[in-house]
Design a protein around this motif. Structure first.
Motif, PDB file in Angstrom:
ATOM      1  N   GLU A 111      40.284  59.325  -3.199  1.00  0.00           N
ATOM      2  CA  GLU A 111      39.569  59.563  -4.477  1.00  0.00           C
ATOM      3  C   GLU A 111      38.293  60.316  -3.912  1.00  0.00           C
ATOM      4  N   ARG A 112      37.739  61.148  -4.908  1.00  0.00           N
ATOM      5  CA  ARG A 112      36.606  61.826  -4.733  1.00  0.00           C
ATOM      6  C   ARG A 112      35.498  61.806  -6.043  1.00  0.00           C
ATOM      7  N   TYR A 113      34.248  62.081  -5.805  1.00  0.00           N
ATOM      8  CA  TYR A 113      33.073  62.376  -6.923  1.00  0.00           C
ATOM      9  C   TYR A 113      32.491  63.404  -6.405  1.00  0.00           C
ATOM     10  N   VAL A 114      32.521  64.474  -7.532  1.00  0.00           N
ATOM     11  CA  VAL A 114      31.725  65.659  -7.154  1.00  0.00           C
ATOM     12  C   VAL A 114      30.259  65.801  -8.098  1.00  0.00           C
ATOM     13  N   LYS A 115      29.328  66.060  -7.383  1.00  0.00           N
ATOM     14  CA  LYS A 115      27.938  65.980  -7.884  1.00  0.00           C
ATOM     15  C   LYS A 115      27.725  66.648  -8.951  1.00  0.00           C
ATOM     16  N   GLN A 116      27.216  66.029 -10.171  1.00  0.00           N
ATOM     17  CA  GLN A 116      27.319  66.650 -11.648  1.00  0.00           C
ATOM     18  C   GLN A 116      25.829  67.387 -11.815  1.00  0.00           C
ATOM     19  N   ARG A 117      24.803  66.772 -11.222  1.00  0.00           N
ATOM     20  CA  ARG A 117      23.491  67.501 -11.295  1.00  0.00           C
ATOM     21  C   ARG A 117      23.282  68.172  -9.930  1.00  0.00           C
ATOM     22  N   PRO A 118      23.572  69.630  -9.736  1.00  0.00           N
ATOM     23  CA  PRO A 118      23.200  70.266  -8.682  1.00  0.00           C
ATOM     24  C   PRO A 118      21.849  70.521  -8.736  1.00  0.00           C
ATOM     25  N   ALA A 119      21.021  70.562  -7.709  1.00  0.00           N
ATOM     26  CA  ALA A 119      19.521  70.826  -7.738  1.00  0.00           C
ATOM     27  C   ALA A 119      19.370  72.424  -7.800  1.00  0.00           C
ATOM     28  N   PRO A 120      18.550  72.846  -8.972  1.00  0.00           N
ATOM     29  CA  PRO A 120      18.183  74.003  -9.009  1.00  0.00           C
ATOM     30  C   PRO A 120      17.381  74.462  -8.181  1.00  0.00           C
ATOM     31  N   PHE A 121      17.487  75.781  -7.464  1.00  0.00           N
ATOM     32  CA  PHE A 121      16.684  76.517  -6.499  1.00  0.00           C
ATOM     33  C   PHE A 121      17.001  75.865  -5.037  1.00  0.00           C
ATOM     34  N   GLY A 122      17.791  74.641  -4.931  1.00  0.00           N
ATOM     35  CA  GLY A 122      18.190  74.247  -3.691  1.00  0.00           C
ATOM     36  C   GLY A 122      19.675  74.052  -3.616  1.00  0.00           C
ATOM     37  N   GLU A 123      20.385  73.925  -4.454  1.00  0.00           N
ATOM     38  CA  GLU A 123      21.954  74.129  -4.496  1.00  0.00           C
ATOM     39  C   GLU A 123      22.463  75.081  -5.267  1.00  0.00           C
ATOM     40  N   TYR A 124      21.772  75.648  -6.302  1.00  0.00           N
ATOM     41  CA  TYR A 124      22.363  76.835  -6.985  1.00  0.00           C
ATOM     42  C   TYR A 124      20.815  77.569  -7.158  1.00  0.00           C
ATOM     43  N   PRO A 174      19.157  79.943 -10.005  1.00  0.00           N
ATOM     44  CA  PRO A 174      19.259  80.375 -11.401  1.00  0.00           C
ATOM     45  C   PRO A 174      18.345  81.749 -11.299  1.00  0.00           C
ATOM     46  N   TYR A 175      18.697  82.837 -11.997  1.00  0.00           N
ATOM     47  CA  TYR A 175      17.925  84.156 -11.836  1.00  0.00           C
ATOM     48  C   TYR A 175      17.437  84.506 -10.483  1.00  0.00           C
ATOM     49  N   ARG A 176      18.634  84.515  -9.858  1.00  0.00           N
ATOM     50  CA  ARG A 176      18.440  85.104  -8.380  1.00  0.00           C
ATOM     51  C   ARG A 176      17.649  86.438  -8.381  1.00  0.00           C
ATOM     52  N   SER A 177      18.106  87.484  -8.640  1.00  0.00           N
ATOM     53  CA  SER A 177      17.323  88.821  -8.751  1.00  0.00           C
ATOM     54  C   SER A 177      15.883  88.602  -9.238  1.00  0.00           C
ATOM     55  N   PHE A 178      15.462  88.011 -10.377  1.00  0.00           N
ATOM     56  CA  PHE A 178      14.294  87.781 -10.642  1.00  0.00           C
ATOM     57  C   PHE A 178      13.214  87.016  -9.624  1.00  0.00           C
ATOM     58  N   PHE A 179      13.800  85.793  -9.104  1.00  0.00           N
ATOM     59  CA  PHE A 179      12.954  85.094  -8.261  1.00  0.00           C
ATOM     60  C   PHE A 179      12.799  85.788  -6.950  1.00  0.00           C
ATOM     61  N   ARG A 180      13.754  86.696  -6.377  1.00  0.00           N
ATOM     62  CA  ARG A 180      13.472  87.274  -5.275  1.00  0.00           C
ATOM     63  C   ARG A 180      12.495  88.213  -4.965  1.00  0.00           C
ATOM     64  N   VAL A 240      14.951  82.747  -1.720  1.00  0.00           N
ATOM     65  CA  VAL A 240      15.982  82.436  -2.579  1.00  0.00           C
ATOM     66  C   VAL A 240      17.244  82.672  -1.927  1.00  0.00           C
ATOM     67  N   ASP A 241      17.377  83.594  -1.037  1.00  0.00           N
ATOM     68  CA  ASP A 241      18.614  83.876  -0.405  1.00  0.00           C
ATOM     69  C   ASP A 241      18.981  82.813   0.674  1.00  0.00           C
ATOM     70  N   LEU A 242      18.374  81.946   0.894  1.00  0.00           N
ATOM     71  CA  LEU A 242      18.782  80.826   1.839  1.00  0.00           C
ATOM     72  C   LEU A 242      19.754  80.076   1.061  1.00  0.00           C
TER      73      LEU A 242
END
Length: 565
Positions: A366-379, A381-387, A393-395
């Motif tokens: 069995e497995r559980y997959v994280k439902q709330r990935p952390a913005p800016f840490g695990e995904y 958002p708006y990568r080109s803007f925040f770059r 951001v490219d880390l």
């Protein structure tokens, strides 16, 4: 010109009001400089209430300072004071977010959070004008409503810094079983508003300061004012202490589970900890093998389930046979189902942050997959803007994909609800797991990217609140610490040190039954927010200092002797 005794005096008041209704010149808000200093001091005091310093009684004092600073202020000035309060609060509180990425992301996050205190402070002067003497309830309800908003927007919300999360060692924590973090925050904010009323009532008696809208009905002698202030202070203490009256049961209604939590440590903390991901995996396997040797030698009890932290295997063990072999060897040796925190490839081009149950003789199940990935840490958002602002951001080279459901994990005698790192901030996930049948919760986390900052103790405090809120034991297990075994009363046992390798073992109670917070927590939050909103709507309009000059004149008969003009 003569005015006879008892005749009409040319002094006038606005239509429908008498001169007694016009605010006295002394009833003015604080000047900008002292108000700004008070607001900033309130933010700093609030930050000191959180783990790190952990002086939890300062939380209502920080609220009181902001209330006094904004009392009677116009919305724009109150908003400015809220920004100062927010900066003074969030900049030190979130210092951990800039340990390895620098000041810009840290200050940007602190400023984003501080903007919610801009809204809060702009609303508080109106809340203080709530009718029927309910201003303290209006302040507390407004505070909870703004916290609820911050827990949801933007990017799914960031509720770090809720007043409730400062109360893990306070009697207020007991309220979590009734209403979760919203009710605990409400009690702290209510206490702070009552403290502000008490302070101002005493100050008015001594003619030190007279703030509009922050007052108690204390006409008459100074003794009455003192008694009114004492009553407000007593109510403030009662609001903070009410949780101590609530039971925190720790009985094992569903038996017990012999648990082992493995904190394997990393070679080096920092953003590059996963560059040595094989070493991290080996550390956790090695600690588990050592536990197995202790069990065989009779120096440690046989665990019924073993828990590894988030990122204990950043090599996908479902695709990498070598990683799978390392895990299987440790699990076979300890002879207990083991929850492995793993990074999995997919779906698609993304990644999954998962907890996988690895069983002796069977392997991954069995497995559980994280439902709330952390913005800016695990995904990102708006990568080109925040770059534009930072190449950090490219880390985040690949975005993590959110899981879609709460998965219960059967492990030995326990039915485990898994919460992964950032998810412990959110009220709904722990409640949903327990409502679905979990009798034990585990918080898998990885604090390696935050060094020796206060992030780890602050997050542990959240897990302690979740234990009381849900009435469940919680195993808080980290790669580098702090790890702890938490009983349903919110007490953390065997807390580890940061940046060490350790294995925690203990027999934890398994419990069924649902607390009021699990069954009705969202309704409680909506009710408290509704109290704030309704009292804001019912609040009287802001009085004008120049009211004497406005509106059509109305003669006021004053019994004064005749005078010659």
């Amino acid at each position: 010109m003569l005015h006879p005794v008892g005749g009409a005096c040319p002094l006038a008041a606005p239509q429908g009001r008498t001169l007694g209704d016009v605010p006295r010149p002394a009833d003015r808000p604080l000047p900008l400089l002292p108000a700004a200093l008070l607001a900033a001091a309130g933010g700093g005091l609030s930050a000191a209430a959180f783990p790190g310093l952990g002086w939890w009684p300062l939380a209502p004092v920080g609220v009181a300072a902001l209330v006094l600073a904004v009392a009677g202020q116009r919305p724009r000035r109150a908003a400015l004071l809220g920004l100062l309060h927010g900066w003074a609060f969030f900049v030190p509180l979130l210092q951990w977010s800039g340990v390895y990425v620098g000041a810009l992301p840290w200050l940007a996050l602190a400023t984003l959070c501080a903007l919610f205190h801009v809204l809060l402070a702009a609303l508080l002067p109106r809340a203080l004008r709530a009718p029927w003497g309910l201003a303290p309830l209006a302040v507390a309800g407004t505070w909870v409503a703004v916290e609820a908003l911050r827990a949801r927007v933007p990017f799914g919300g960031f509720p770090w810094g809720r007043l409730a999360f400062s109360q893990a060692d306070a009697p207020t924590l007991g309220l979590a079983s009734l209403g979760g973090s919203p009710l605990v925050s409400f009690a702290v904010a209510l206490s702070g508003a009552l403290l502000a009323l008490a302070v101002t009532t005493l100050a008015r008696r001594g003619r030190l300061v007279q703030l509009p809208d922050v007052r108690l009905p204390s006409r008459g002698t100074g003794g009455r004012a003192t008694r009114a202030a004492a009553a407000a202070a007593a109510l403030a203490v009662a609001a903070m202490g009410a949780g101590a009256l609530l039971p925190r049961p720790v009985d094992a209604s569903e038996g017990t589970a012999q648990v082992a939590a493995v904190q394997g440590n990393t070679p080096e903390p920092g953003l590059d900890f996963n560059a040595e991901r094989r070493a991290v995996l080996d550390n956790h396997a090695r600690a588990t093998l050592e536990l197995a040797r202790e069990v065989r030698a009779g120096r440690a009890p046989q665990p019924e389930l073993v828990l590894w932290p988030e990122n204990s295997s950043d090599i996908d063990p479902l695709l990498n046979p070598d990683a799978a072999a390392v895990i299987s060897r440790a699990v076979e040796a300890v002879d207990a189902p083991t929850l492995v925190g793993a990074v999995l490839q997919g779906p698609g081009e993304g990644l999954s942050n998962a907890g996988i149950v690895w069983r002796p003789g069977t392997g991954p199940t069995e497995r559980y997959v994280k439902q709330r990935p952390a913005p800016f840490g695990e995904y990102m958002p708006y990568r080109s803007f925040f770059r534009i602002f930072s190449d950090k951001v490219d880390l985040v080279r690949q975005d993590f994909v959110a899981g879609t459901s709460t998965s219960l994990l059967p492990m030995g005698p326990a039915l485990v609800g898994d919460i992964i790192c950032f998810e412990v901030l959110f009220d709904d996930l722990a409640r949903e797991a327990v409502a679905a049948g979990a009798d034990l919760l585990v918080v898998q986390t990885n604090s390696a990217t935050f060094g020796t900052s206060n992030m780890a103790p602050q997050q542990l405090a959240m897990s302690r609140l979740r234990a009381v809120e849900t009435g469940r034991s919680v195993v808080h297990v980290s790669t580098v610490g702090i790890s702890a075994l938490i009983t349903p009363d919110g007490v953390a046992h065997q807390s580890t040190e940061l940046l060490t390798s350790a294995v925690l073992q203990g027999e934890l109670p398994l419990r069924s039954g649902l607390t009021f917070a699990v069954r009705h927590g969202l309704a409680v939050e909506l009710f408290l927010c509704g109290v704030g909103v309704l009292l804001l709507l019912a609040a009287r309009r802001r009085p004008r200092a120049a009211a004497v000059a406005s509106g059509p004149p109305v003669a006021v008969d004053l019994d004064v002797p005749a005078v010659r003009a």
